[in-house]
Scaffold this motif. Structure first.
Motif, PDB file in Angstrom:
ATOM      1  N   VAL A  19     -22.309 -19.745 -32.208  1.00 58.90           N
ATOM      2  CA  VAL A  19     -23.699 -19.167 -31.141  1.00 58.90           C
ATOM      3  C   VAL A  19     -23.587 -19.684 -30.043  1.00 58.90           C
ATOM      4  CG1 VAL A  19     -25.095 -19.174 -34.212  1.00 58.90           C
ATOM      5  CG2 VAL A  19     -24.620 -21.115 -32.705  1.00 58.90           C
ATOM      6  N   ASP A  20     -24.721 -18.791 -28.885  1.00 64.70           N
ATOM      7  CA  ASP A  20     -25.689 -20.125 -27.982  1.00 64.70           C
ATOM      8  C   ASP A  20     -26.775 -19.434 -28.036  1.00 64.70           C
ATOM      9  OD1 ASP A  20     -25.528 -17.113 -25.673  1.00 64.70           O
ATOM     10  OD2 ASP A  20     -26.249 -17.211 -27.901  1.00 64.70           O
ATOM     11  N   THR A  21     -27.631 -21.164 -29.306  1.00 64.20           N
ATOM     12  CA  THR A  21     -28.400 -21.069 -30.315  1.00 64.20           C
ATOM     13  C   THR A  21     -29.379 -21.272 -28.006  1.00 64.20           C
ATOM     14  OG1 THR A  21     -27.678 -21.518 -31.549  1.00 64.20           O
ATOM     15  CG2 THR A  21     -29.842 -22.429 -31.302  1.00 64.20           C
ATOM     16  N   ASP A  24     -33.015 -16.064 -30.873  1.00 66.22           N
ATOM     17  CA  ASP A  24     -32.663 -15.079 -31.926  1.00 66.22           C
ATOM     18  C   ASP A  24     -31.678 -15.768 -33.176  1.00 66.22           C
ATOM     19  OD1 ASP A  24     -30.603 -14.613 -29.274  1.00 66.22           O
ATOM     20  OD2 ASP A  24     -30.453 -12.335 -30.102  1.00 66.22           O
ATOM     21  N   ASP A  25     -30.875 -16.839 -31.369  1.00 69.00           N
ATOM     22  CA  ASP A  25     -29.455 -17.160 -32.764  1.00 69.00           C
ATOM     23  C   ASP A  25     -30.349 -18.035 -34.174  1.00 69.00           C
ATOM     24  OD1 ASP A  25     -28.752 -17.041 -29.279  1.00 69.00           O
ATOM     25  OD2 ASP A  25     -26.182 -17.227 -30.954  1.00 69.00           O
ATOM     26  N   ALA A  26     -31.308 -18.731 -33.296  1.00 69.97           N
ATOM     27  CA  ALA A  26     -32.145 -20.264 -34.211  1.00 69.97           C
ATOM     28  C   ALA A  26     -31.959 -18.675 -35.162  1.00 69.97           C
ATOM     29  CB  ALA A  26     -33.066 -20.219 -33.767  1.00 69.97           C
ATOM     30  N   GLY A  48     -24.020 -20.473 -22.995  1.00 66.68           N
ATOM     31  CA  GLY A  48     -24.069 -18.875 -22.874  1.00 66.68           C
ATOM     32  C   GLY A  48     -25.608 -18.966 -22.769  1.00 66.68           C
ATOM     33  N   ASN A  49     -26.392 -18.313 -23.693  1.00 67.95           N
ATOM     34  CA  ASN A  49     -27.594 -18.645 -23.226  1.00 67.95           C
ATOM     35  C   ASN A  49     -28.456 -19.923 -22.605  1.00 67.95           C
ATOM     36  OD1 ASN A  49     -28.803 -15.887 -24.164  1.00 67.95           O
ATOM     37  ND2 ASN A  49     -28.840 -17.197 -25.976  1.00 67.95           N
ATOM     38  N   ALA A  50     -27.530 -20.919 -23.018  1.00 66.33           N
ATOM     39  CA  ALA A  50     -27.614 -22.261 -21.989  1.00 66.33           C
ATOM     40  C   ALA A  50     -26.760 -23.475 -22.276  1.00 66.33           C
ATOM     41  CB  ALA A  50     -28.763 -23.030 -23.245  1.00 66.33           C
ATOM     42  N   PRO A 133     -19.496 -14.183 -34.388  1.00 66.47           N
ATOM     43  CA  PRO A 133     -19.890 -14.463 -33.073  1.00 66.47           C
ATOM     44  C   PRO A 133     -21.396 -13.766 -33.163  1.00 66.47           C
ATOM     45  CG  PRO A 133     -17.719 -13.742 -32.787  1.00 66.47           C
ATOM     46  CD  PRO A 133     -18.164 -13.166 -34.342  1.00 66.47           C
ATOM     47  N   LEU A 134     -22.597 -14.599 -32.620  1.00 61.34           N
ATOM     48  CA  LEU A 134     -23.291 -13.922 -31.455  1.00 61.34           C
ATOM     49  C   LEU A 134     -23.592 -15.005 -29.833  1.00 61.34           C
ATOM     50  CD1 LEU A 134     -25.641 -15.387 -34.915  1.00 61.34           C
ATOM     51  CD2 LEU A 134     -25.211 -13.017 -34.352  1.00 61.34           C
ATOM     52  N   ALA A 135     -22.662 -14.293 -29.827  1.00 55.49           N
ATOM     53  CA  ALA A 135     -22.405 -15.786 -28.499  1.00 55.49           C
ATOM     54  C   ALA A 135     -21.144 -14.801 -27.650  1.00 55.49           C
ATOM     55  CB  ALA A 135     -22.369 -17.222 -28.075  1.00 55.49           C
ATOM     56  N   GLY A 250     -32.170  -9.591 -32.642  1.00 57.75           N
ATOM     57  CA  GLY A 250     -31.791 -10.270 -32.239  1.00 57.75           C
ATOM     58  C   GLY A 250     -30.262 -10.584 -32.969  1.00 57.75           C
ATOM     59  N   ASP A 251     -29.810 -11.726 -32.869  1.00 56.90           N
ATOM     60  CA  ASP A 251     -28.882 -12.157 -33.587  1.00 56.90           C
ATOM     61  C   ASP A 251     -29.003 -11.818 -34.953  1.00 56.90           C
ATOM     62  OD1 ASP A 251     -27.722 -14.280 -30.953  1.00 56.90           O
ATOM     63  OD2 ASP A 251     -27.125 -12.479 -31.035  1.00 56.90           O
ATOM     64  N   ALA A 252     -29.708 -12.194 -35.475  1.00 59.70           N
ATOM     65  CA  ALA A 252     -30.434 -12.546 -36.929  1.00 59.70           C
ATOM     66  C   ALA A 252     -29.811 -10.902 -37.706  1.00 59.70           C
ATOM     67  CB  ALA A 252     -31.680 -12.868 -37.313  1.00 59.70           C
TER      68      ALA A 252
HETATM   69 CA    CA Z   1     -26.709 -15.400 -28.961  1.00 62.58          CA
END
Ligand code: CA
Ligand code: RIB
Length: 344
Positions: A19-21, A24-26, A48-50, A133-135, A250-252
């Motif tokens: 993840v890259d929480t 949507d990763d959350a 990624g996101n952060a 993989p979500l990132a 999203g990722d969910a």
């Molecule tokens: Ca993501």
């Protein structure tokens, strides 16, 4: 090639998330923790996101909200294989979590880092693991290059990334692939069955405002947090006519596919990741031609790697699966019935 979405048993499926929480990763972590169909073995974090330390902090904070202290979290790559890290804070907020200001967790990431955590979680599983993989796929590429033996205990890879048509990071590239195209190419070519949950379906699955507003008031902190994250997601994408009527799951949605594969329609085609510098870098070229092209006839270009590419999704089914699952967790109230009632 067997599909990575063909569950063979009714026992909970072992999964490892990368993840890259991430707002949507959350939401994806929430579903993975609470789904009775999944056995979440580990979570690896990547830039990624952060930045990766923010991603670790966000992931641990979400697990605290879920009262899930036993899920190990690993700190992974700080930047892509090639080039700098370029975050998505304009979408996910300054803290990467829609600026929810969750209390910092007292937990720490696992010793040894994300790649070792993924390796151990996969090799020690008595049943084949589905890697999700979500990132950006930097961690997953490093894992597959350093420990290729993990492929022997992978049921498959179900990744959020790429697109058949269009992009978000650029006009043609989706963020997770665009952030680290070389890593994506390594993952697609690793010889593990891959399902690509791309923007074409990612953008279809939303939770309407009248529903996520009901979640805001739930006494279960995780459900209330999901409501706030969906509101943030909706606020950010309101200008997009395709998805403007709700907050993106999203990722969910990709994790929901592992739990219930029949919600997804896929086609098996060669996919090539564009690596050349320029406007198309990071594009996933999905080759849906039926007739041999001159590129193959004249040996101009190598075909891509065969991938199960998502082309259709039961968006309402995914939405209902997500809401039912997270609202049935410990501490949830009757809001799940209210949420479902509102959906009808
Ligand atoms: Ca993501
Ligand atoms: O393009 C969308 C993807 O990029 C999602 O995984 C989002 O969390 C970001 O990582």
């Amino acid at each position: 090639m067997t599909s990575s979405l063909e569950p063979t048993t009714t026992a909970p499926l072992p999964v490892v998330l990368d993840v890259d929480t991430g707002v949507d990763d959350a939401l994806a972590v929430m579903f993975a923790v609470r789904s009775p169909r999944l056995d979440l073995r580990a979570i690896s974090c990547v830039a990624g996101n952060a930045d990766v330390d923010q991603v670790v902090a966000n992931t641990l904070a979400v697990l605290d909200a879920l009262d899930a202290p036993d899920v190990p979290v690993g700190r992974g790559a700080e930047r892509p294989l090639v080039g700098p890290s370029r975050d998505a804070r304009h979408i996910h907020g300054a803290d990467g979590m829609g600026d929810q200001r969750l209390p910092a967790s007292a937990r720490l990431a696992a010793d040894g880092g994300a790649i070792d955590l993924m390796r151990r979680a996969i090799l020690e599983s008595p049943d084949p693991v589905t890697l999700v993989p979500l990132a950006p796929m930097t961690n997953v590429a490093l894992l597959l290059r350093a420990y290729p033996e993990v492929r022997d205990n992978l049921a498959g890879i179900v990744l959020m990334g790429g697109a058949v048509e269009g992009g978000n990071a650029t006009a043609v590239a989706e963020f997770n692939v665009w952030h680290d195209p070389e890593a994506a190419a390594i993952v697609l070519g690793a010889g593990v069955p891959v399902t690509m949950y791309g923007l074409d379906v990612f953008s279809q699955v939303v939770v309407e405002a009248q529903t996520y507003e009901v979640l805001h008031g739930d006494p279960d902190p995780a459900v209330a947090l999901a409501g706030r994250l969906l509101a943030h997601s909706h606020d950010v994408i309101r200008s997009d006519p395709r998805v403007g009527h709700g907050g993106l799951l999203g990722d969910a949605g990709a994790v929901c596919m592992v739990a219930q594969p029949d919600l997804l329609t896929t086609g098996r085609w060669p996919v090539h990741v564009e690596l050349a510098p320029g406007r198309s870098r990071g594009q996933t070229v999905v080759d849906r031609r039926f007739v041999l092209g001159e590129d193959a006839v004249h040996g101009v270009d190598s075909l891509g790697h065969l991938v199960d590419v998502a082309v259709g999704v039961d968006a309402e089914g995914v939405r209902d699966l997500f809401l039912t699952t997270i609202c049935a967790g410990p501490g949830a109230s009757q809001v799940d019935d209210a949420a479902r009632a509102v959906q009808r």
